[in-house]
Write an enzyme that holds these catalytic residues in place. Structure first.
Site, short mmCIF file in Angstrom:
data_model
loop_
_atom_site.label_atom_id
_atom_site.label_comp_id
_atom_site.label_asym_id
_atom_site.label_seq_id
_atom_site.Cartn_x
_atom_site.Cartn_y
_atom_site.Cartn_z
N HIS A 23 8.81 9.30 -5.20
CA HIS A 23 9.31 8.87 -4.38
C HIS A 23 8.73 7.62 -3.33
O HIS A 23 7.96 6.59 -4.16
CB HIS A 23 8.59 9.99 -3.15
CG HIS A 23 6.72 9.67 -3.64
ND1 HIS A 23 5.71 10.17 -4.50
CD2 HIS A 23 6.16 8.55 -2.81
CE1 HIS A 23 4.71 9.70 -3.90
NE2 HIS A 23 5.06 8.42 -3.28
N HIS A 71 8.41 0.69 -2.74
CA HIS A 71 8.49 0.87 -3.96
C HIS A 71 8.33 1.91 -4.15
O HIS A 71 7.98 3.10 -3.88
CB HIS A 71 7.13 0.27 -4.43
CG HIS A 71 5.63 1.11 -4.21
ND1 HIS A 71 4.83 0.64 -2.91
CD2 HIS A 71 4.79 1.85 -5.26
CE1 HIS A 71 4.21 1.32 -3.02
NE2 HIS A 71 4.05 2.37 -4.01
O1 ACK Z 1 2.70 5.62 -5.38
P1 ACK Z 1 2.39 5.93 -3.76
O2 ACK Z 1 2.86 4.70 -2.99
O3 ACK Z 1 0.83 4.95 -3.76
O4 ACK Z 1 2.47 7.13 -3.09
C1 ACK Z 1 0.91 8.09 -2.75
C2 ACK Z 1 0.49 8.42 -1.81
O5 ACK Z 1 0.27 7.66 -0.85
C3 ACK Z 1 0.25 9.98 -2.23
O6 ACK Z 1 -1.52 9.57 -2.28
C4 ACK Z 1 0.16 6.49 -1.07
N1 ACK Z 1 -1.62 6.14 -0.89
C5 ACK Z 1 -2.90 6.75 -1.33
N2 ACK Z 1 -3.56 6.10 -1.05
C6 ACK Z 1 -2.36 5.21 -0.29
C7 ACK Z 1 -2.98 3.98 1.08
N3 ACK Z 1 -4.87 4.09 0.55
N4 ACK Z 1 -2.23 3.38 1.59
C8 ACK Z 1 -0.68 3.77 1.34
N5 ACK Z 1 -0.44 4.24 0.21
C9 ACK Z 1 -1.58 4.45 0.06
C10 ACK Z 1 0.02 6.69 -3.35
#
Ligand code: ACK
Length: 217
Positions: free
Chosen positions: A69, A149
């Site tokens: 995703h 990303h």
């Molecule tokens: O790979 P990602 O973009 O990085 O997808 C997961 C999703 O949310 C579920 O955990 C993203 N994620 C986790 N913490 C944060 C944060 N503090 N800020 C932005 N994205 C985050 C994680």
């Protein structure tokens, strides 16, 4: 427990559909396998192993994600800043459940993460939080949407949130005019930015159908 509060998900994003999900996973594995065989990469394997001369098996080093995703908003069940506003945003409500094409324009690898950089369309950018980049120190000058990303894999003990931070780090180096060693590959041109940071700019972007939705875990 207030019902209003539990309605907000862990995060919103575009979820790759089948067969795009498998296509992107395969392309990423091919890229990582090829990277591992390049002399230019082997020369810098100490970035990954901490030891000179020691080779790294990237497929062992990383644990691949099963379903892919592109996060738009990390809401943390309403606890993250701006989570409620995002959930109530009309553009978010209107687009919920809609399918669009994500354009993957680069792959990147660091000792922590493997990801694909996503180039968002004007319409997709409407779903991108205003502070996604400005909330990260060192990324303030980068254009809206720079952090977009898909996390493809993480090293042991590394959280997925690191992938977007690694991407911003590489983009900040690019912006400062740092153009590392260049290697031409069939898929595009590969650059090294030091400290185990590699980015392959794809000659042909990879198109992936994705559904804008949310996840509770
Ligand atoms: O790979 P990602 O973009 O990085 O997808 C997961 C999703 O949310 C579920 O955990 C993203 N994620 C986790 N913490 C944060 C944060 N503090 N800020 C932005 N994205 C985050 C994680």
């Amino acid at each position: 427990l207030q019902l209003e509060e539990v309605k907000i998900p862990l995060f919103y994003g575009w979820f790759l559909m089948s067969p795009a999900n498998e296509k992107v996973k395969c392309s990423a594995i091919d890229f990582v396998k090829t990277l591992d065989t390049l002399e230019a990469f082997k020369k810098h394997s100490a970035d990954f192993t901490g030891k000179a001369e020691k080779e790294v098996d990237l497929e062992q080093h990383f644990k691949a994600k099963a379903s892919l995703h592109c996060t738009t908003k990390f809401s943390n069940y309403g606890k993250a800043e701006g989570a409620k506003e995002y959930a109530q945003n009309l553009v978010v409500k209107d687009h919920f459940g809609s399918v669009s094409e994500l354009s993957l324009i680069a792959f990147f690898v660091t000792p922590r993460t493997v990801g694909a950089r996503v180039s968002l369309t004007k319409e997709q950018l409407q779903l991108w939080p205003v502070d996604a980049e400005s909330s990260v120190p060192g990324a303030t000058g980068l254009p809206h949407g720079s952090r977009a990303h898909v996390t493809l894999a993480c090293a042991a003990g590394v959280e997925a949130v690191q992938t977007g931070l690694d991407l911003l780090d590489i983009l900040a180096l690019q912006k400062d005019g740092q153009q590392g060693e260049l290697v031409e590959m069939e898929l595009g041109s590969l650059s090294y930015y030091g400290e185990g940071r590699w980015m392959l700019a794809l000659r042909e972007p990879i198109c992936a159908s994705a559904c804008f939705s949310s996840s509770y875990k």
